[in-house]
Design a protein around this motif. Sequence first.
Motif, PDB file in Angstrom:
ATOM      1  N   ASN A   1       0.911  -1.137   0.061  1.00 11.92           N
ATOM      2  CA  ASN A   1      -0.022  -0.077   0.152  1.00 11.92           C
ATOM      3  C   ASN A   1       0.913   1.173  -0.100  1.00 11.92           C
ATOM      4  O   ASN A   1       1.949   1.195   0.326  1.00 11.92           O
ATOM      5  N   ILE A   2       0.289   2.335  -0.331  1.00 13.65           N
ATOM      6  CA  ILE A   2       1.158   3.709   0.059  1.00 13.65           C
ATOM      7  C   ILE A   2       1.113   4.036   1.318  1.00 13.65           C
ATOM      8  O   ILE A   2       0.171   3.367   2.203  1.00 13.65           O
ATOM      9  N   ASP A   3       2.116   4.537   1.826  1.00 18.47           N
ATOM     10  CA  ASP A   3       2.410   4.846   3.198  1.00 18.47           C
ATOM     11  C   ASP A   3       1.309   6.017   3.622  1.00 18.47           C
ATOM     12  O   ASP A   3       0.786   6.700   2.994  1.00 18.47           O
ATOM     13  N   LYS A   4       0.981   5.979   4.803  1.00 20.30           N
ATOM     14  CA  LYS A   4      -0.073   6.466   5.576  1.00 20.30           C
ATOM     15  C   LYS A   4       0.335   8.131   5.377  1.00 20.30           C
ATOM     16  O   LYS A   4      -0.451   8.963   5.172  1.00 20.30           O
ATOM     17  N   GLU A   5       1.654   8.327   5.596  1.00 11.91           N
ATOM     18  CA  GLU A   5       1.992   9.884   5.233  1.00 11.91           C
ATOM     19  C   GLU A   5       1.709  10.399   3.892  1.00 11.91           C
ATOM     20  O   GLU A   5       1.382  11.441   3.894  1.00 11.91           O
ATOM     21  N   VAL A   6       1.671   9.547   2.910  1.00  5.09           N
ATOM     22  CA  VAL A   6       1.428  10.031   1.593  1.00  5.09           C
ATOM     23  C   VAL A   6      -0.366  10.133   1.458  1.00  5.09           C
ATOM     24  O   VAL A   6      -0.769  11.202   0.877  1.00  5.09           O
ATOM     25  N   LYS A   7      -0.676   9.254   2.047  1.00 13.31           N
ATOM     26  CA  LYS A   7      -2.342   9.350   2.172  1.00 13.31           C
ATOM     27  C   LYS A   7      -2.582  10.881   2.818  1.00 13.31           C
ATOM     28  O   LYS A   7      -3.470  11.431   2.395  1.00 13.31           O
TER      29      LYS A   7
ATOM     30  N   LEU B   1       5.984  -4.131  -7.007  1.00 11.60           N
ATOM     31  CA  LEU B   1       4.654  -3.957  -7.740  1.00 11.60           C
ATOM     32  C   LEU B   1       5.023  -2.734  -8.644  1.00 11.60           C
ATOM     33  O   LEU B   1       5.989  -2.093  -8.533  1.00 11.60           O
ATOM     34  N   ASN B   2       4.127  -2.548  -9.798  1.00 14.74           N
ATOM     35  CA  ASN B   2       4.643  -1.586 -10.925  1.00 14.74           C
ATOM     36  C   ASN B   2       4.056  -0.250 -10.817  1.00 14.74           C
ATOM     37  O   ASN B   2       4.530   0.777 -11.337  1.00 14.74           O
ATOM     38  N   SER B   3       2.855   0.116 -10.028  1.00 18.03           N
ATOM     39  CA  SER B   3       2.485   1.194  -9.969  1.00 18.03           C
ATOM     40  C   SER B   3       1.499   1.718  -8.718  1.00 18.03           C
ATOM     41  O   SER B   3       0.767   0.485  -8.221  1.00 18.03           O
ATOM     42  N   THR B   4       1.717   2.638  -8.171  1.00 17.71           N
ATOM     43  CA  THR B   4       0.855   3.311  -7.046  1.00 17.71           C
ATOM     44  C   THR B   4      -0.250   3.994  -7.556  1.00 17.71           C
ATOM     45  O   THR B   4      -0.915   4.694  -6.751  1.00 17.71           O
ATOM     46  N   TYR B   5      -0.301   4.141  -8.872  1.00 18.27           N
ATOM     47  CA  TYR B   5      -1.190   5.163  -9.372  1.00 18.27           C
ATOM     48  C   TYR B   5      -2.912   4.979  -8.868  1.00 18.27           C
ATOM     49  O   TYR B   5      -3.092   5.983  -8.511  1.00 18.27           O
ATOM     50  N   LYS B   6      -3.451   3.804  -8.835  1.00 15.23           N
ATOM     51  CA  LYS B   6      -4.690   3.506  -8.393  1.00 15.23           C
ATOM     52  C   LYS B   6      -4.720   4.142  -6.742  1.00 15.23           C
ATOM     53  O   LYS B   6      -5.792   4.578  -6.466  1.00 15.23           O
ATOM     54  N   LYS B   7      -3.938   3.598  -6.174  1.00 15.66           N
ATOM     55  CA  LYS B   7      -3.943   4.034  -4.623  1.00 15.66           C
ATOM     56  C   LYS B   7      -3.933   5.739  -4.548  1.00 15.66           C
ATOM     57  O   LYS B   7      -4.522   6.106  -3.625  1.00 15.66           O
ATOM     58  N   VAL B   8      -2.919   5.989  -5.288  1.00 17.40           N
ATOM     59  CA  VAL B   8      -2.883   7.736  -5.185  1.00 17.40           C
ATOM     60  C   VAL B   8      -3.894   8.284  -5.757  1.00 17.40           C
ATOM     61  O   VAL B   8      -4.846   9.378  -5.064  1.00 17.40           O
ATOM     62  N   LYS B   9      -4.503   7.843  -6.573  1.00 22.92           N
ATOM     63  CA  LYS B   9      -5.649   8.578  -7.229  1.00 22.92           C
ATOM     64  C   LYS B   9      -6.927   8.194  -6.483  1.00 22.92           C
ATOM     65  O   LYS B   9      -7.824   9.212  -6.317  1.00 22.92           O
ATOM     66  N   ALA B  10      -7.063   7.394  -5.707  1.00 24.39           N
ATOM     67  CA  ALA B  10      -8.098   7.071  -4.828  1.00 24.39           C
ATOM     68  C   ALA B  10      -8.217   8.149  -3.584  1.00 24.39           C
ATOM     69  O   ALA B  10      -9.233   8.742  -3.370  1.00 24.39           O
ATOM     70  N   GLU B  11      -6.831   8.569  -3.181  1.00 26.14           N
ATOM     71  CA  GLU B  11      -6.945   9.571  -2.147  1.00 26.14           C
ATOM     72  C   GLU B  11      -7.026  10.900  -2.830  1.00 26.14           C
ATOM     73  O   GLU B  11      -7.667  11.677  -2.152  1.00 26.14           O
ATOM     74  N   ALA B  12      -6.618  11.103  -3.866  1.00 26.15           N
ATOM     75  CA  ALA B  12      -6.821  12.548  -4.667  1.00 26.15           C
ATOM     76  C   ALA B  12      -8.270  12.812  -5.159  1.00 26.15           C
ATOM     77  O   ALA B  12      -8.906  13.856  -5.111  1.00 26.15           O
ATOM     78  N   ASP B  13      -8.904  11.430  -5.445  1.00 23.30           N
ATOM     79  CA  ASP B  13     -10.410  11.672  -5.649  1.00 23.30           C
ATOM     80  C   ASP B  13     -11.167  12.239  -4.556  1.00 23.30           C
ATOM     81  O   ASP B  13     -12.075  12.873  -4.823  1.00 23.30           O
ATOM     82  N   LYS B  14     -10.711  11.844  -3.358  1.00 22.33           N
ATOM     83  CA  LYS B  14     -11.590  12.199  -1.847  1.00 22.33           C
ATOM     84  C   LYS B  14     -11.391  13.658  -1.889  1.00 22.33           C
ATOM     85  O   LYS B  14     -12.363  14.191  -1.239  1.00 22.33           O
ATOM     86  N   VAL B  15     -10.277  14.424  -2.407  1.00 23.03           N
ATOM     87  CA  VAL B  15     -10.016  15.877  -2.234  1.00 23.03           C
ATOM     88  C   VAL B  15     -10.486  16.623  -3.571  1.00 23.03           C
ATOM     89  O   VAL B  15     -10.273  17.858  -3.559  1.00 23.03           O
ATOM     90  N   GLY B  16     -10.599  15.895  -4.490  1.00 22.89           N
ATOM     91  CA  GLY B  16     -11.003  16.426  -5.931  1.00 22.89           C
ATOM     92  C   GLY B  16     -10.059  17.090  -6.669  1.00 22.89           C
ATOM     93  O   GLY B  16     -10.131  17.807  -7.346  1.00 22.89           O
TER      94      GLY B  16
END
Length: 135
Positions: free
Chosen positions: A53-59, A82-97
């Motif tokens: 997962n991405i680190d809590k600090e990144v979230k 793993l090859n990409s954190t894109y989906k994990k970061v995008k999920a967090e970015a979507d929360k803040v628009g």
Amino acid sequence: MKYAVRYYTKTGNTKRLAEAMARELGVEALPISAGINEYVDILFLGNSYYAFNIDKEVKDFVGTLSKDKVGKIVNFGSAALLNSTYKKVKAEADKVGVPMDTNEFHCKGEFKGIHKGRPNDDDVRAAAEFVKQYK
């Protein structure tokens, strides 16, 4: 265009990529603890997987962002497995628009002897080359 480069790293691998990208863009690469204090058109955000997962600090960092601070996020990083954190970061970015660019930069990173020496000089050059498309 106004750029910012922020990164989170435990091993230093993502920092190497961030510094190369920042040099190419003419800005300073800073850890995510520096925050975003003024509006940027593009935030290049470096991170990696830790325990799948991405680190809590990144979230938490992404949670501080808004459309008033960031036009869009461009994801980058390195990881051993793993090859990409894109989906994990995008999920967090979507929360803040905050929108995410669909392009990202990723390369292998050394971890406990896996992918020894990565990111290497070629990876660092590729990271710098990647950001040229945004200039």
